[in-house]
Design a protein around this motif. Structure first.
Motif, PDB file in Angstrom:
ATOM      1  N   LYS A   1       0.850  -1.199   0.000  1.00 51.83           N
ATOM      2  CA  LYS A   1       0.000   0.000   0.000  1.00 51.83           C
ATOM      3  C   LYS A   1       0.888   1.251   0.000  1.00 51.83           C
ATOM      4  CE  LYS A   1      -3.684  -2.621   0.619  1.00 51.83           C
ATOM      5  NZ  LYS A   1      -3.064  -3.939   0.679  1.00 51.83           N
ATOM      6  N   PHE A   2       0.540   2.196  -0.849  1.00 54.63           N
ATOM      7  CA  PHE A   2       1.233   3.480  -0.859  1.00 54.63           C
ATOM      8  C   PHE A   2       0.609   4.359   0.214  1.00 54.63           C
ATOM      9  CE2 PHE A   2       1.578   7.902  -2.578  1.00 54.63           C
ATOM     10  CZ  PHE A   2       2.951   8.025  -2.452  1.00 54.63           C
ATOM     11  N   VAL A   3       1.406   4.721   1.202  1.00 57.72           N
ATOM     12  CA  VAL A   3       0.922   5.484   2.355  1.00 57.72           C
ATOM     13  C   VAL A   3       1.302   6.942   2.171  1.00 57.72           C
ATOM     14  CG1 VAL A   3       1.038   5.752   4.858  1.00 57.72           C
ATOM     15  CG2 VAL A   3       1.177   3.463   3.842  1.00 57.72           C
ATOM     16  N   TYR A   4       0.323   7.831   2.321  1.00 52.26           N
ATOM     17  CA  TYR A   4       0.549   9.264   2.148  1.00 52.26           C
ATOM     18  C   TYR A   4      -0.393  10.012   3.074  1.00 52.26           C
ATOM     19  CZ  TYR A   4      -3.238   8.393  -1.292  1.00 52.26           C
ATOM     20  OH  TYR A   4      -4.389   7.993  -1.927  1.00 52.26           O
ATOM     21  N   GLY A   5      -0.549  11.297   2.912  1.00 53.34           N
ATOM     22  CA  GLY A   5      -1.414  12.046   3.817  1.00 53.34           C
ATOM     23  C   GLY A   5      -1.559  13.479   3.376  1.00 53.34           C
ATOM     24  N   ASP A   6      -2.093  14.295   4.268  1.00 50.60           N
ATOM     25  CA  ASP A   6      -2.300  15.710   3.957  1.00 50.60           C
ATOM     26  C   ASP A   6      -1.411  16.557   4.871  1.00 50.60           C
ATOM     27  OD1 ASP A   6      -4.227  17.548   2.307  1.00 50.60           O
ATOM     28  OD2 ASP A   6      -4.053  18.473   4.284  1.00 50.60           O
ATOM     29  N   ILE A   7      -0.624  17.418   4.280  1.00 52.32           N
ATOM     30  CA  ILE A   7       0.327  18.252   5.012  1.00 52.32           C
ATOM     31  C   ILE A   7      -0.373  19.062   6.090  1.00 52.32           C
ATOM     32  CG2 ILE A   7       1.831  20.277   4.800  1.00 52.32           C
ATOM     33  CD1 ILE A   7       2.641  19.228   2.039  1.00 52.32           C
ATOM     34  N   VAL A   8      -1.515  19.636   5.751  1.00 54.73           N
ATOM     35  CA  VAL A   8      -2.148  20.617   6.635  1.00 54.73           C
ATOM     36  C   VAL A   8      -2.972  19.946   7.720  1.00 54.73           C
ATOM     37  CG1 VAL A   8      -3.678  22.610   6.755  1.00 54.73           C
ATOM     38  CG2 VAL A   8      -2.136  22.329   4.791  1.00 54.73           C
ATOM     39  N   ASN A   9      -3.954  19.099   7.347  1.00 52.66           N
ATOM     40  CA  ASN A   9      -4.855  18.567   8.373  1.00 52.66           C
ATOM     41  C   ASN A   9      -4.348  17.288   9.033  1.00 52.66           C
ATOM     42  OD1 ASN A   9      -5.552  16.369   6.671  1.00 52.66           O
ATOM     43  ND2 ASN A   9      -7.420  17.364   5.920  1.00 52.66           N
ATOM     44  N   GLY A  10      -3.248  16.716   8.532  1.00 52.61           N
ATOM     45  CA  GLY A  10      -2.628  15.585   9.205  1.00 52.61           C
ATOM     46  C   GLY A  10      -3.329  14.255   9.037  1.00 52.61           C
ATOM     47  N   ARG A  11      -4.302  14.152   8.152  1.00 52.56           N
ATOM     48  CA  ARG A  11      -4.938  12.858   7.917  1.00 52.56           C
ATOM     49  C   ARG A  11      -3.993  11.949   7.140  1.00 52.56           C
ATOM     50  NH1 ARG A  11     -10.693  13.994   5.256  1.00 52.56           N
ATOM     51  NH2 ARG A  11     -10.857  11.721   5.399  1.00 52.56           N
ATOM     52  N   LEU A  12      -4.057  10.647   7.408  1.00 49.73           N
ATOM     53  CA  LEU A  12      -3.234   9.654   6.737  1.00 49.73           C
ATOM     54  C   LEU A  12      -4.094   8.820   5.801  1.00 49.73           C
ATOM     55  CD1 LEU A  12      -1.049   8.348   9.713  1.00 49.73           C
ATOM     56  CD2 LEU A  12      -0.609  10.269   8.178  1.00 49.73           C
ATOM     57  N   PHE A  13      -3.553   8.526   4.617  1.00 43.49           N
ATOM     58  CA  PHE A  13      -4.275   7.772   3.609  1.00 43.49           C
ATOM     59  C   PHE A  13      -3.383   6.652   3.066  1.00 43.49           C
ATOM     60  CE2 PHE A  13      -5.599  12.354   2.719  1.00 43.49           C
ATOM     61  CZ  PHE A  13      -6.721  12.300   3.530  1.00 43.49           C
ATOM     62  N   TYR A  14      -4.026   5.727   2.328  1.00 40.49           N
ATOM     63  CA  TYR A  14      -3.251   4.760   1.564  1.00 40.49           C
ATOM     64  C   TYR A  14      -4.062   4.290   0.365  1.00 40.49           C
ATOM     65  CZ  TYR A  14      -5.897   1.024   4.007  1.00 40.49           C
ATOM     66  OH  TYR A  14      -6.886   0.220   4.513  1.00 40.49           O
ATOM     67  N   SER A  15      -3.333   3.835  -0.653  1.00 42.90           N
ATOM     68  CA  SER A  15      -3.943   3.235  -1.839  1.00 42.90           C
ATOM     69  C   SER A  15      -3.141   2.010  -2.221  1.00 42.90           C
ATOM     70  CB  SER A  15      -3.951   4.225  -3.014  1.00 42.90           C
ATOM     71  OG  SER A  15      -4.776   5.336  -2.741  1.00 42.90           O
ATOM     72  N   ASP A  16      -3.818   1.023  -2.785  1.00 50.25           N
ATOM     73  CA  ASP A  16      -3.173  -0.226  -3.164  1.00 50.25           C
ATOM     74  C   ASP A  16      -2.359  -0.026  -4.445  1.00 50.25           C
ATOM     75  OD1 ASP A  16      -3.232  -3.340  -2.736  1.00 50.25           O
ATOM     76  OD2 ASP A  16      -3.507  -2.987  -4.875  1.00 50.25           O
ATOM     77  N   VAL A  17      -1.100  -0.458  -4.419  1.00 50.72           N
ATOM     78  CA  VAL A  17      -0.214  -0.257  -5.562  1.00 50.72           C
ATOM     79  C   VAL A  17      -0.730  -0.971  -6.802  1.00 50.72           C
ATOM     80  CG1 VAL A  17       2.061  -0.874  -6.481  1.00 50.72           C
ATOM     81  CG2 VAL A  17       1.878   0.285  -4.286  1.00 50.72           C
ATOM     82  N   ASP A  18      -1.204  -2.198  -6.674  1.00 49.36           N
ATOM     83  CA  ASP A  18      -1.724  -2.925  -7.826  1.00 49.36           C
ATOM     84  C   ASP A  18      -2.914  -2.189  -8.446  1.00 49.36           C
ATOM     85  OD1 ASP A  18       0.178  -4.897  -7.538  1.00 49.36           O
ATOM     86  OD2 ASP A  18      -1.124  -6.245  -6.398  1.00 49.36           O
TER      87      ASP A  18
END
Length: 568
Positions: free
Chosen positions: A385-402
């Motif tokens: 999973k590609f893990v990323y987020g939002d600089i300002v509000n600090g939420r964390l996200f992910y998306s499946d690489v495949d």
């Protein structure tokens, strides 16, 4: 907002349908973010407090430490290089929580600036050559004032470029350490590249990368990638557009050989396999690898597949995750995400533009913090999973690489990978980055409501979460037990019962307050539902509540919420 139930609710289709009906009427450009898994986050260390060193932008002047990058020293696992935008480069031993000042770049250049105004100032980045331990070479990007600067820019904007005596210079430096193992730098430096930025401190060069999977003898080994933005020309109308103009360095991803010498200034090399290097056109920049970026803020490679990923900060509507390809055109400022600039739907016959693999819109955040593909051992559910987020509000996200790869190959330009929210626990209790930062700072609200989120990754594939606001480096370390409302180590139907029986209650320390906001409500049901089955449970027992019962409880809870808000 609490009634944006689409962010958290999962389960039956009926429940999701009710959630969207109850959500406020707010335009959503990209698909809604779905609830994902929960992971434990652990404090590693707090970097030195560097506040009060210059005239900074008010959005970041309260940051305890403006940590921008965490890099593992190649060939030396367990030892990091970390930079602070205020000029410091640290050697860090996370095991002992020791950070030693290796170099202060601000002390080396009299025109070094960390303000005023804007965010793209100071020591932007530091990156180490793959052979650092043998050749001592590492690279930085820093910003200097243009006024009175004797340096001659190698590049400037095309067309209406503005006054070259104003604004800033972005400078790429190669350093050579006499002893790469020494705690404090001694050695030499030389200038590779200088860019005139008369429009100011917007969207300048922001990242340096070396392909970690390339081996000696490979065409990509030792090639340096430099990620940049449009410098405000396209996004802010500072002058002629640059991002899709092949004679301009702005809005581009560059690829150079730092040890070569066939560039125009003779300070670096131009790889022969760059897309414009052999076109015979003197009007195109041979350094360009890809173009069409507003602010290609972060770049990185999947440690398993070698997939090259970049995150581009959007303007008005969409934040992008892009798969970076040789010669790719990523559309800015004609496109923003899978939409035309301004959010309009693109025509079906749009061609020549590479569209994002994943995206989220400004209902969910305002500036993407680029991350990494998780390849560690501590969180099996997050692998791939590609893990990323939002600089300002600090939420964390992910998306499946495949799914990201499949989306890129889909003939529909509107297809992008699903974005999931990554929830956090600390010591087994639900938390958020906001809670962690406020607790560390001992204050009730964040200055300017900014977390200033960044990510780091080590060669073992593990991920680190950086927040400039409190100067902390934290690590994602394993599964959390979000949704375990009865505390028995399982997230199951018994926890739903706790939620059902306390729904509508407010106060501190409520067992079923899964998101920690002081209310037991529909969002907390979503937290439980997203984590259902975790904690060692291998199958769903027959005691799981029937969908009709869950729906009834959800409707009752939603009605309670609406009545409570109507009475306020």
């Amino acid at each position: 907002m609490k009634m944006q139930l689409r962010l958290r609710l999962v389960g039956s289709v009926a429940v999701l349908s009710i959630a969207w009906v109850l959500a406020p009427a707010q335009a959503q450009v990209a698909p809604p973010i779905l609830p994902g898994i929960s992971v434990e986050i652990a404090d590693i260390l707090q970097m030195p407090d560097t506040r009060g060193q210059g005239s900074e932008d008010s959005r970041v002047s309260a940051n305890v430490a403006r940590i921008n990058f965490l890099r593992e020293i190649p060939g030396s696992p367990g030892e990091w290089i970390v930079n602070d935008l205020r000029g410091q480069v640290y050697r860090v031993d996370p095991a002992t929580q020791q950070a030693t000042t290796f170099l202060n770049v601000g002390d080396e250049f009299s025109r070094f600036i960390i303000g005023p105004g804007g965010l793209s100032t100071g020591l932007i980045t530091v990156e180490l050559h793959p052979e650092f331990l043998s050749n001592g070479k590492f690279y930085t990007i820093h910003e200097e004032s243009a006024s009175g600067n004797p340096g001659t820019p190698d590049f400037q904007a095309v067309g209406n470029a503005g006054n070259l005596a104003s604004g800033q210079h972005g400078v790429v430096i190669e350093w050579t350490a006499n002893d790469p193992t020494a705690a404090t730098f001694s050695g030499t430096h030389r200038e590779l590249m200088r860019i005139a930025q008369p429009s100011g401190n917007l969207h300048n060069l922001g990242d340096i990368g070396f392909n970690p999977l390339a081996q000696p003898g490979d065409a990509d080994y030792g090639m340096m990638y430099l990620a940049g933005g449009d410098a405000g020309y396209d996004s802010e109308g500072k002058g002629s557009k640059q991002a899709r103009v092949t004679s301009s360095i702005f809005g581009k991803l560059l690829r150079i050989d730092p040890l070569g010498s066939n560039s125009a200034n003779g300070q670096y090399g131009i790889p022969a396999d760059n897309p414009y290097a052999g076109d015979g056109d003197s009007g195109t920049l041979d350094e360009i690898y890809a173009m069409g970026f507003r602010n290609l803020h972060r770049i990185g490679w999947d440690l398993e597949t070698g997939l090259f990923i970049g995150t581009d900060i959007g303007q008005s509507h969409v934040e992008e995750v892009n798969l970076l390809r040789n010669g790719g055109d990523y559309g800015w400022d004609f496109t923003e995400g899978t939409f035309g600039r301004g959010g309009a739907t693109l025509p079906r016959d749009t061609e020549g533009v590479t569209f994002p693999a994943a995206q989220y819109d400004h209902a969910d955040g305002s500036a993407i913090a680029g991350g990494f593909v998780y390849r560690g051992a501590m969180i099996p559910e997050l692998v791939g999973k590609f893990v990323y987020g939002d600089i300002v509000n600090g939420r964390l996200f992910y998306s499946d690489v495949d799914e990201m790869i499949a989306a890129e190959g889909d003939s529909s330009i509107t297809t992008t990978a699903t974005v999931y929210e990554l929830f956090l626990t600390q010591d087994g209790a639900a938390t958020t980055l906001n809670d962690l930062v406020l607790d560390k700072l001992g204050i009730p609200t964040l200055p300017r409501n900014r977390h200033d989120l960044r990510f780091g990754q080590t060669s073992d594939g593990e991920l680190y979460v950086i927040t400039k606001q409190d100067g902390m480096i934290r690590q994602l370390v394993g599964d959390g037990l979000v949704g375990d409302y009865n505390g028995d180590g399982l997230v199951d139907a018994a926890d739903y019962t706790v939620w059902r029986d306390t729904s509508g209650q407010t106060g501190a320390g409520l067992a079923a307050d899964g998101d920690g906001d002081g209310e037991v409500d529909s969002d907390d049901y979503g937290v439980w539902a997203s984590a259902y089955g975790s904690g060692g449970s291998t199958s769903r027992s027959e005691s799981v509540p029937e969908p009709a019962g869950v729906l009834a409880a959800l409707l009752a809870s939603a009605a309670t919420l609406m009545r409570r808000r109507a009475s306020r």
